[in-house]
Scaffold this active site. Structure first.
Site, PDB file in Angstrom:
ATOM      1  N   ASP A  11    -100.932 -50.935 -52.648  1.00 47.50           N
ATOM      2  CA  ASP A  11    -101.604 -51.609 -51.540  1.00 47.50           C
ATOM      3  C   ASP A  11    -102.369 -50.568 -50.730  1.00 47.50           C
ATOM      4  O   ASP A  11    -102.357 -50.566 -49.521  1.00 47.50           O
ATOM      5  CB  ASP A  11    -100.606 -52.374 -50.658  1.00 47.50           C
ATOM      6  CG  ASP A  11     -99.584 -51.464 -49.988  1.00 47.50           C
ATOM      7  OD1 ASP A  11     -99.347 -50.339 -50.497  1.00 47.50           O
ATOM      8  OD2 ASP A  11     -98.995 -51.859 -48.959  1.00 47.50           O
ATOM      9  N   ASP A  16    -100.448 -44.098 -50.072  1.00 48.75           N
ATOM     10  CA  ASP A  16    -100.781 -44.510 -51.438  1.00 48.75           C
ATOM     11  C   ASP A  16    -101.888 -43.617 -51.992  1.00 48.75           C
ATOM     12  O   ASP A  16    -101.848 -43.205 -53.160  1.00 48.75           O
ATOM     13  CB  ASP A  16    -101.292 -45.949 -51.479  1.00 48.75           C
ATOM     14  CG  ASP A  16    -100.345 -46.959 -50.877  1.00 48.75           C
ATOM     15  OD1 ASP A  16     -99.806 -47.784 -51.629  1.00 48.75           O
ATOM     16  OD2 ASP A  16    -100.163 -46.944 -49.657  1.00 48.75           O
TER      17      ASP A  16
END
Length: 328
Positions: A11, A16
């Site tokens: 996401d 990330d």
């Protein structure tokens, strides 16, 4: 030596992005695909963030797939804005008008199933966001988990003392789609490794050790990470001044990078708990919490490795390598 195939389900927020860069920099890893899911921001923003990371690292050949835009059950919860409304700190004003044409037409879940079927028992799957895509994959193909080599998840809170994430007992990824987290930890019988909220927080690095306070690096990835972590840096400085722990605390916690590091180099993990686990769905305050079953009350046949300690220096080196000039 053949490179290990990897699928990243994300996401794409700031941590990330760092985890993706870590995988791209690993010399023995081949990223087959990046699949996108809602979470830190909308799935449309996630797709654009992933494309931006791949551009910075000059790895535009890696296919990106759009996946679930909401949880398995119910409406999406409002994402918090620790990473800005776009997931990357709202530091970029430019937008690629052609981004949608760069996203693969195949749905992320279908692509995940196809790629694993083509490479059975070889693919590692690293899940960095809500587990909706994974839950849908096992519902479409019940044999999907057994075809994986292993699964690494960033998510879960197991002690019920989570202050400053989502609730008293729930970590963000699991809280955003508790039903999917439940399905994955019940139905994925491949070797599974869980990097929890506590694991990441207790193995935080100082900003200097992770490179923020070191000599400036001119590699595009390093410039990119300094830019997108500027908001995290501000949170950290506030925590230090006020002697209190806010979202990032006084150090740098790149949450998703801990799961990726465990996948890339298993020796990064120095201690773990092996036991059955279950995600609580019914509790009014504990919904989304991971329950560790150390007394065999659940009578489950499948154990999960819940990571507890890591080699901080090895983890730091992986972080530093992730922002050097990209390697192919």
């Amino acid at each position: 030596m053949a490179k290990r195939p990897l699928i990243i389900d994300t996401d794409c927020g700031i941590d990330d992005a760092q985890a993706i860069m870590m995988a791209l920099a690993a010399p023995d890893i081949r990223v087959l695909a990046v699949t996108c899911v809602f979470g830190n921001t909308s799935v449309e923003n996630v797709c654009q963030n992933v494309l931006r990371v791949l551009d910075v690292c000059e790895r535009q050949e890696i296919p990106v797939f759009r996946g679930s835009g909401g949880p398995l059950v119910g409406a999406s919860s409002q994402a918090r804005d620790h990473f800005g409304t776009d997931g990357l700190g709202d530091v970029f004003k430019d937008q690629d008008p052609q981004w949608e044409q760069k996203i693969q037409k195949e749905h992320a879940v279908n692509a995940m199933i196809r790629l694993v079927n083509e490479n059975q028992k070889q693919v590692s799957l690293v899940a960095l966001g809500p587990l909706t895509n994974l839950a849908l994959a096992v519902r479409l193909d019940p044999g999907f988990p057994q075809k994986l080599k292993d699964l690494f998840i960033m998510g879960g809170n197991m002690e019920g003392d989570d202050d400053g994430n989502v609730s008293l007992c729930a970590e963000f990824n699991f809280a955003m789609d508790a039903e999917s987290a439940y399905v994955v930890l019940e139905d994925f019988l491949c070797p599974t490794y869980l990097a929890s909220w506590e694991f990441a927080c207790r193995n935080a690095l100082t900003w200097v050790r992770c490179g923020r306070g070191a000599s400036p690096q001119n590699a595009p990835a390093a410039v990119f990470m300094r830019t997108v972590t500027s908001r995290c840096w501000a949170f950290s400085q506030e925590a230090s001044r006020n002697k209190r722990d806010v979202h990032f605390g006084p150090g740098f916690v790149s949450y998703d990078a801990y799961a990726m590091a465990a996948c890339i180099d298993g020796s990064v993990v120095t201690e773990s708990i092996e036991c059955p686990v279950r995600v609580e769905l019914q509790g009014s305050m504990s919904r989304g919490m991971v329950v560790l079953d150390r007394t065999d009350e659940l009578k489950k046949s499948h154990n999960v490795f819940v990571l507890t300690k890591c080699d901080a220096e090895k983890f730091r080196r992986l972080l530093v390598e992730s922002v050097r000039q990209p390697r192919r």
